[in-house]
Design a protein around this motif. Structure first.
Motif, short mmCIF file in Angstrom:
data_model
loop_
_atom_site.label_atom_id
_atom_site.label_comp_id
_atom_site.label_asym_id
_atom_site.label_seq_id
_atom_site.Cartn_x
_atom_site.Cartn_y
_atom_site.Cartn_z
N ASN A 148 12.52 14.66 -6.43
CA ASN A 148 12.32 13.21 -6.50
C ASN A 148 12.51 12.61 -5.11
O ASN A 148 12.79 13.31 -4.15
N TRP A 149 12.39 11.28 -5.03
CA TRP A 149 12.54 10.53 -3.78
C TRP A 149 13.97 10.05 -3.62
O TRP A 149 14.73 10.05 -4.59
N PRO A 150 14.33 9.54 -2.43
CA PRO A 150 15.71 9.08 -2.21
C PRO A 150 16.17 7.99 -3.17
O PRO A 150 17.36 7.87 -3.45
N LEU B 37 0.83 -1.21 0.00
CA LEU B 37 0.00 0.00 0.00
C LEU B 37 0.86 1.25 0.00
O LEU B 37 1.90 1.30 0.66
N ASP B 38 0.40 2.26 -0.69
CA ASP B 38 1.06 3.56 -0.62
C ASP B 38 0.73 4.17 0.74
O ASP B 38 -0.26 3.81 1.39
N ALA B 39 1.58 5.14 1.12
CA ALA B 39 1.47 5.76 2.45
C ALA B 39 0.06 6.29 2.75
O ALA B 39 -0.31 6.42 3.91
N ILE B 40 -0.75 6.56 1.73
CA ILE B 40 -2.04 7.22 1.99
C ILE B 40 -3.26 6.32 1.83
O ILE B 40 -4.38 6.78 1.92
N TRP B 41 -3.06 5.04 1.56
CA TRP B 41 -4.23 4.19 1.27
C TRP B 41 -4.80 3.45 2.47
O TRP B 41 -5.90 2.92 2.40
N LEU C 286 5.87 13.30 2.86
CA LEU C 286 6.17 11.97 3.40
C LEU C 286 5.53 10.93 2.48
O LEU C 286 4.34 11.00 2.18
N GLY C 287 6.34 10.02 2.01
CA GLY C 287 5.80 8.94 1.17
C GLY C 287 6.25 7.62 1.74
O GLY C 287 6.68 7.53 2.89
N GLY C 288 6.16 6.61 0.93
CA GLY C 288 6.63 5.31 1.36
C GLY C 288 5.59 4.24 1.10
O GLY C 288 4.53 4.51 0.54
N ALA C 289 5.92 3.05 1.53
CA ALA C 289 5.01 1.93 1.29
C ALA C 289 4.89 1.11 2.55
O ALA C 289 5.79 1.10 3.39
N ARG D 28 -0.91 13.36 -14.30
CA ARG D 28 -2.10 13.38 -13.44
C ARG D 28 -2.19 12.09 -12.65
O ARG D 28 -2.89 11.15 -13.02
N TYR D 29 -1.45 12.01 -11.58
CA TYR D 29 -1.45 10.84 -10.69
C TYR D 29 -0.95 11.33 -9.34
O TYR D 29 -0.69 12.52 -9.15
N GLU D 30 -0.78 10.41 -8.41
CA GLU D 30 -0.45 10.79 -7.04
C GLU D 30 0.86 11.58 -6.93
O GLU D 30 1.01 12.44 -6.06
N GLY D 31 1.80 11.29 -7.82
CA GLY D 31 3.09 11.98 -7.76
C GLY D 31 2.93 13.49 -7.85
O GLY D 31 3.67 14.25 -7.21
N LEU D 32 1.96 13.95 -8.64
CA LEU D 32 1.73 15.39 -8.77
C LEU D 32 1.35 16.01 -7.42
O LEU D 32 1.78 17.11 -7.08
N ILE D 33 0.58 15.28 -6.64
CA ILE D 33 0.15 15.83 -5.35
C ILE D 33 1.32 15.89 -4.37
O ILE D 33 1.46 16.85 -3.62
N THR D 34 2.19 14.88 -4.43
CA THR D 34 3.34 14.93 -3.51
C THR D 34 4.23 16.12 -3.88
O THR D 34 4.77 16.81 -3.01
N THR D 35 4.38 16.38 -5.18
CA THR D 35 5.16 17.55 -5.61
C THR D 35 4.48 18.82 -5.13
O THR D 35 5.10 19.72 -4.55
N ALA E 132 10.39 4.22 3.99
CA ALA E 132 9.92 5.60 4.09
C ALA E 132 10.50 6.41 2.94
O ALA E 132 11.67 6.24 2.59
N ASP E 133 9.68 7.25 2.37
CA ASP E 133 10.13 8.13 1.32
C ASP E 133 9.99 9.56 1.79
O ASP E 133 9.09 9.88 2.58
N VAL E 134 10.85 10.42 1.27
CA VAL E 134 10.73 11.81 1.62
C VAL E 134 11.15 12.62 0.38
O VAL E 134 12.10 12.25 -0.32
N HIS F 292 6.47 10.92 -14.64
CA HIS F 292 6.46 10.27 -13.32
C HIS F 292 7.89 10.36 -12.77
O HIS F 292 8.72 11.07 -13.32
N GLU F 293 8.17 9.57 -11.73
CA GLU F 293 9.49 9.61 -11.11
C GLU F 293 10.61 9.29 -12.11
O GLU F 293 11.63 9.96 -12.16
N GLU F 294 10.41 8.22 -12.88
CA GLU F 294 11.50 7.77 -13.74
C GLU F 294 11.79 8.72 -14.90
O GLU F 294 12.94 8.91 -15.27
N PRO G 236 2.90 14.65 6.16
CA PRO G 236 2.03 13.60 5.62
C PRO G 236 0.89 14.20 4.80
O PRO G 236 0.56 15.37 4.96
N ARG G 237 0.31 13.38 3.96
CA ARG G 237 -0.91 13.80 3.27
C ARG G 237 -2.10 13.50 4.17
O ARG G 237 -1.96 12.74 5.12
N PRO G 238 -3.28 14.11 3.92
CA PRO G 238 -4.40 13.88 4.84
C PRO G 238 -4.69 12.40 5.07
O PRO G 238 -4.69 11.61 4.13
C1 GLC Z 1 6.44 7.20 -4.04
C2 GLC Z 1 6.03 7.43 -2.60
C3 GLC Z 1 4.54 7.40 -2.46
C4 GLC Z 1 3.92 8.39 -3.42
C5 GLC Z 1 4.33 8.07 -4.83
C6 GLC Z 1 3.81 9.09 -5.81
O1 GLC Z 1 6.22 5.91 -4.39
O2 GLC Z 1 6.62 6.49 -1.76
O3 GLC Z 1 4.14 7.66 -1.15
O4 GLC Z 1 2.52 8.45 -3.31
O5 GLC Z 1 5.74 8.04 -4.92
O6 GLC Z 1 4.27 8.86 -7.07
#
Ligand code: GLC
Length: 448
Positions: free
Chosen positions: A282-284, A112-116, A319-322, A206-213, A160-162, A264-266, A391-393
């Motif tokens: 980007n993430w670590p 699961l992603d950090a927000i699910w 804050l991200g992660g799985a 248009r996916y979750e990565g945009l919101i983390t940015t 953990a992702d940051v 996306h990230e890549e 963190p996200r909500p």
């Molecule tokens: C990373 C993070 C995750 C985030 C996702 C967005 O995988 O760990 O929390 O939602 O990127 O692309």
């Protein structure tokens, strides 16, 4: 045995009939079912075959396959199979929702992603972990809070992702102390003869990565998605300033390329790694592969720092992660938990950090000399970044909130709507969503 009848949250329409048992057997059957489904039911069962699912691209895929093989060798009574799912967080979410809506017990373990977690827990799709006696105090507090719903822990934090700002130190030797310094430095480096084509690249599709940015620009200006009372804060002046900055100073002035809204990230990493960008969000995980001189044109030429702040706000990292959770329809929950415990044990976390640069969720490991060998950001800096990350909500309706915001952010960035109008539209739809789902009370006090 049909485990759907217990411990699964609200039953789906029409499911009651499936669970009806003759009265005489009811008590005995209930006891048996509870034993089977309380997380201990498959104890001692010979030959459990369970499926682990998750994103398993490149080095990450090789690592997870290796750890699963090792687990299989150590546990002859359990055979784990790896089921690869999309790396794109939003696509993986869609896939899981389809399976779980259909009450499919496979895969047994979900990444699961950090927000699910609140969403999956509230839907009754994952099992509470209390029967398996996990040790939550061993993990970063924020990562445990993100996995707790209605007082129960539902998933164990895996990594953990940051969010980090990567910078070409040959072009910009010192880290920018504000967002406007960042924009100026990017422009300056792009203007040099032979300078990179792009000033900054990020996750903009248009996916979750945009919101983390976006969360990082939002926090930089002092904004939040929901305030501390659970009120929608996304159309307040700070948020409007954040979107206006992204549009006018970065995207609209081509410091961020037009294509970034499909990246996306890549894609962002490849642009930076090929020497085409001055900065990257980007993430670590991106740190390590870019230090490989055979693959990367920027090996030895980059550093990371926190995303800077702006007037009225502060430097913010998402804050991200799985995390790993047990499918509530799994027929082998205990075997599933044993694999989760193995993958989240210190040794496997250290190996993960070494192989793919993803950080442990156990603070104690940051003093472990084995982690110091990881070619990545200094450990003390990483630990502080995770502890201070935003963190996200935490709400079961997070995914829908995020989708609304993704649409409106794109409209604002491509000038289909002014930032204020786009954010007003997002706020109105998020408000309606909160009311419709009865989440007003639940979102209070758990949000950013
Ligand atoms: C990373 C993070 C995750 C985030 C996702 C967005 O995988 O760990 O929390 O939602 O990127 O692309």
């Amino acid at each position: 045995m049909n485990c759907d009848c217990v411990n699964r949250g609200p039953p789906a329409a029409g499911s009651v009939g499936r669970c009806r048992l003759p009265a005489v057997t009811l008590v005995v059957a209930a006891a048996l079912i509870l034993t089977a489904c309380d997380g201990r039911g498959d104890a001692g069962r010979q030959g459990s075959v369970i499926k682990f699912s998750g994103s398993a691209l490149g080095a990450e895929g090789t690592l997870v396959a290796r750890q699963i093989d090792r687990f299989n060798g150590l546990h002859p009574d359990i055979q784990v199979e790896l089921q690869r799912t999309p790396d794109d967080a939003t696509q993986r979410h869609q896939l899981y929702v389809q399976w779980l809506n259909a009450r499919v017990g496979n895969p047994d373990i979900l990444m699961l992603d950090a927000i699910w977690t609140p969403e999956f827990a509230a839907a009754g799709w994952i099992l509470p972990l209390r029967p398996f006696a996990p040790a939550p105090a061993d993990f970063f507090r924020a990562t445990i809070e993100a996995n707790t719903w209605a007082g129960e822990l539902y998933a164990l934090p895996w990594f953990a992702d940051v969010g980090l700002l990567y910078r070409r130190i040959d072009l910009v030797p010192t880290e920018p102390r504000s967002l406007s310094e960042l924009a100026t430095a990017a422009r300056g480096a792009m203007a040099r003869p032979g300078g990179p084509r792009y000033g900054i690249v990020w996750q903009g599709a248009r996916y979750e990565g945009l919101i983390t940015t976006f969360i990082e620009y939002l926090g930089a200006f002092g904004g939040r998605i929901l305030d501390e009372n659970g009120q929608v804060a996304i159309n307040r002046p700070e948020a409007v300033r954040a979107v206006t900055f992204m549009r006018d100073q970065l995207y609209g002035s081509r410091i961020a390329p037009l294509e970034v809204l499909t990246w996306h990230e890549e894609e962002a990493r490849f642009a930076f790694q090929n020497g085409n960008a001055v900065f990257m969000r980007n993430w670590p995980y991106a740190y390590e592969p870019m230090s490989d001189t055979a693959e990367s044109r920027v090996a030895g030429k980059y550093a990371v720092s926190p995303m800077p702040g702006a007037p009225g706000g502060r430097s913010t990292a998402a804050l991200g992660g799985a995390q790993l959770a047990i499918n509530a329809y799994s027929e082998s929950p205990r075997a599933a938990y044993r694999l989760i415990a193995y993958l989240t044990a210190p040794e496997q976390m250290i190996e993960r950090a070494q192989a793919v640069g993803q950080y442990p969720t156990r603070p104690a490991l940051y003093d472990d000399p084995r982690l110091a060998a990881v070619r990545s950001i200094p450990l003390e800096q990483a630990k502080r970044a995770i502890e201070n990350a935003t963190p996200r909500p935490v709400t079961p309706i997070y995914t829908e909130m995020s989708e609304i915001l993704q649409i409106e952010l794109h409209r604002a960035l491509v000038r289909q709507a002014e930032p204020q109008a786009a954010l007003d539209a997002a706020a109105k739809r998020i408000d309606a969503l909160i009311d419709r789902t009865g989440m007003r009370k639940l979102t209070q006090g758990t949000t950013r």
